[in-house]
Scaffold this motif. Structure first.
Motif, PDB file in Angstrom:
ATOM      1  N   ARG A  12      41.596  43.947  44.229  1.00  0.00           N
ATOM      2  CA  ARG A  12      41.538  42.707  43.713  1.00  0.00           C
ATOM      3  C   ARG A  12      41.477  42.831  42.138  1.00  0.00           C
ATOM      4  O   ARG A  12      40.734  43.476  41.350  1.00  0.00           O
ATOM      5  N   GLY A  13      42.457  42.021  41.570  1.00  0.00           N
ATOM      6  CA  GLY A  13      42.533  41.907  40.204  1.00  0.00           C
ATOM      7  C   GLY A  13      43.498  43.015  39.582  1.00  0.00           C
ATOM      8  O   GLY A  13      43.861  43.154  38.253  1.00  0.00           O
ATOM      9  N   GLU A  14      44.040  44.131  40.498  1.00  0.00           N
ATOM     10  CA  GLU A  14      44.766  45.182  39.967  1.00  0.00           C
ATOM     11  C   GLU A  14      46.333  44.714  39.658  1.00  0.00           C
ATOM     12  O   GLU A  14      46.957  43.746  40.490  1.00  0.00           O
ATOM     13  N   GLN A  15      46.974  45.213  38.537  1.00  0.00           N
ATOM     14  CA  GLN A  15      48.221  44.868  38.347  1.00  0.00           C
ATOM     15  C   GLN A  15      49.189  45.751  38.913  1.00  0.00           C
ATOM     16  O   GLN A  15      48.792  47.102  39.397  1.00  0.00           O
ATOM     17  N   GLU A  16      50.039  45.326  39.620  1.00  0.00           N
ATOM     18  CA  GLU A  16      50.944  46.228  40.651  1.00  0.00           C
ATOM     19  C   GLU A  16      51.523  46.951  39.696  1.00  0.00           C
ATOM     20  O   GLU A  16      52.169  48.043  40.239  1.00  0.00           O
TER      21      GLU A  16
END
Length: 381
Positions: A215-219
């Motif tokens: 959750r909230g992690e940049q891809e």
């Protein structure tokens, strides 16, 4: 019931790299349309689904190779022209139950439910390649390294790989261990086996499953790291196969009865390509930028699920489009073969499908559904 016309929900990516100048020379994309054949009434529940056979003149064999049992080793499925009558066993499509668990996770299904469903639905599926059939020596075959998409693994693009092998290619479908596959594995050493010969008897399996974004992690950082590892794995597979071609002995961690010595002097090292689907296409481009032995790459269209899943189930899990997969894969494979002949300099009859590369054909829409940046014309000196 008259069939309706649908736009194909995928596109070709043809990437040509001019290795002489070490940069991407051409990018071409074509959108396609085909006539979809709808299943009618109760027939859809009794229809027998099967992965299509190769249309070329070569019989196709299939085997697996894992060298260096650690996570740093190489793991791929090999599809190849084979000798007739040396095996009667068809290849199991999904070889281990752990892959069902990985697919369930990737498809956001409860694992127990997903494993049960998938095993029931596709557990008995085989692909039309003879397991461990003897390799057919005596020719120089071009080589393809294949990179799978996110959530896939080495076995579920067999329709593409078998077609290429039936046309006279050797295809190594790499199974990536960067946590982009729905499942894969390697072997850990037990303390008592560290000094022993590399076999699976004293080794313990270690499974790796697909890593979802937090959750909230940049891809981008994750995908960037993954594509770098994937590129290394493609290059390792290439190095390994060329070592086999030169006569170097390799130890297969997997207890399979296949004579790798028959591949000696059977690969045309001047005709090597890399193919990828989806995230595998990005892997192919990165591989091309770092390894000049590769001449060109193709973004193929379908994993095997499209041939094995009915319309209703396929739509629920987003594994199937509206079109007849046999029409779609036939167009895709013919265009790919024409592309490979053109840019690998093959002396085959694949140029009969050159028009597909230019977007010409009764089932092809020329142009692209992707917005490409405008390129500046080169200045004339």
């Amino acid at each position: 019931m008259q069939s309706s016309k649908f736009h194909l929900l995928f596109h070709f990516h043809y990437w040509l790299v001019w290795t002489s100048i070490g940069k991407l020379g051409e990018i071409k994309l074509a959108g396609l349309s085909v006539n979809a054949q709808k299943e009618m009434g109760s027939k859809s529940s009794t229809k027998f689904y099967r992965i299509p056979e190769g249309k070329g003149t070569y019989s196709v064999g299939c085997t697996d190779l894992m060298t260096d049992h650690t996570i740093q080793g190489s793991f791929f499925r090999l599809y190849y022209p084979s000798q007739n009558g040396t095996s009667s066993e068809e290849t199991q499509w999904i070889p281990r139950k752990e892959y069902y668990g990985g697919l369930s996770d990737f498809l956001n299904m409860y694992r127990m439910l997903g494993e049960t469903f998938l095993q029931y639905y596709v557990g008995s599926v085989t692909c039309p390649a003879k397991w461990n059939a003897a390799f057919k020596p005596g020719e120089k075959y071009p080589l393809i390294i294949f990179s799978h998409g996110l959530g896939a693994f080495r076995t579920i693009y067999s329709a593409i790989c078998i077609e290429m092998a039936s046309q006279g290619f050797i295809v190594a479908a790499v199974e990536h261990r960067d946590k982009s596959a729905s499942a894969t594995y390697y072997y850990k050493e037990n303390s008592v086996s560290e000094a022993r010969e590399e076999t699976t008897e004293d080794l313990e399996e270690e499974w790796i499953y697909y890593r979802k974004l937090k959750r909230g992690e940049q891809e981008f950082p994750l995908r960037h790291q993954q594509v770098q590892q994937r590129t290394e794995e493609c290059i390792k597979a290439l190095d390994l196969i060329l070592d086999i071609n030169s006569g170097k002995h390799v130890v297969n961690v997997l207890p399979l009865n296949f004579d790798w010595t028959l591949l000696k002097d059977s690969i045309d090292s001047n005709r090597i390509a890399v193919i990828g689907h989806s995230f595998g296409a990005a892997t192919a481009i990165e591989t091309l930028s770092r390894e000049t032995r590769f001449k060109g790459s193709v973004h193929q269209s379908f994993p095997d699920f499209t041939f094995l899943i009915g319309s209703v189930v396929g739509k629920i899990f987003k594994l199937k489009g509206e079109i007849d997969p046999n029409i779609a894969i036939d167009i895709s494979n013919k265009a790919s073969l024409a592309f490979l002949q053109k840019h690998l300099g093959l002396e085959k009859d694949f140029d009969q499908w050159d028009a597909l590369i230019d977007g010409v054909g009764c089932n092809v829409i020329p142009g692209t559904n992707i917005d490409l940046p405008l390129t500046q014309p080169e200045s004339v000196e």
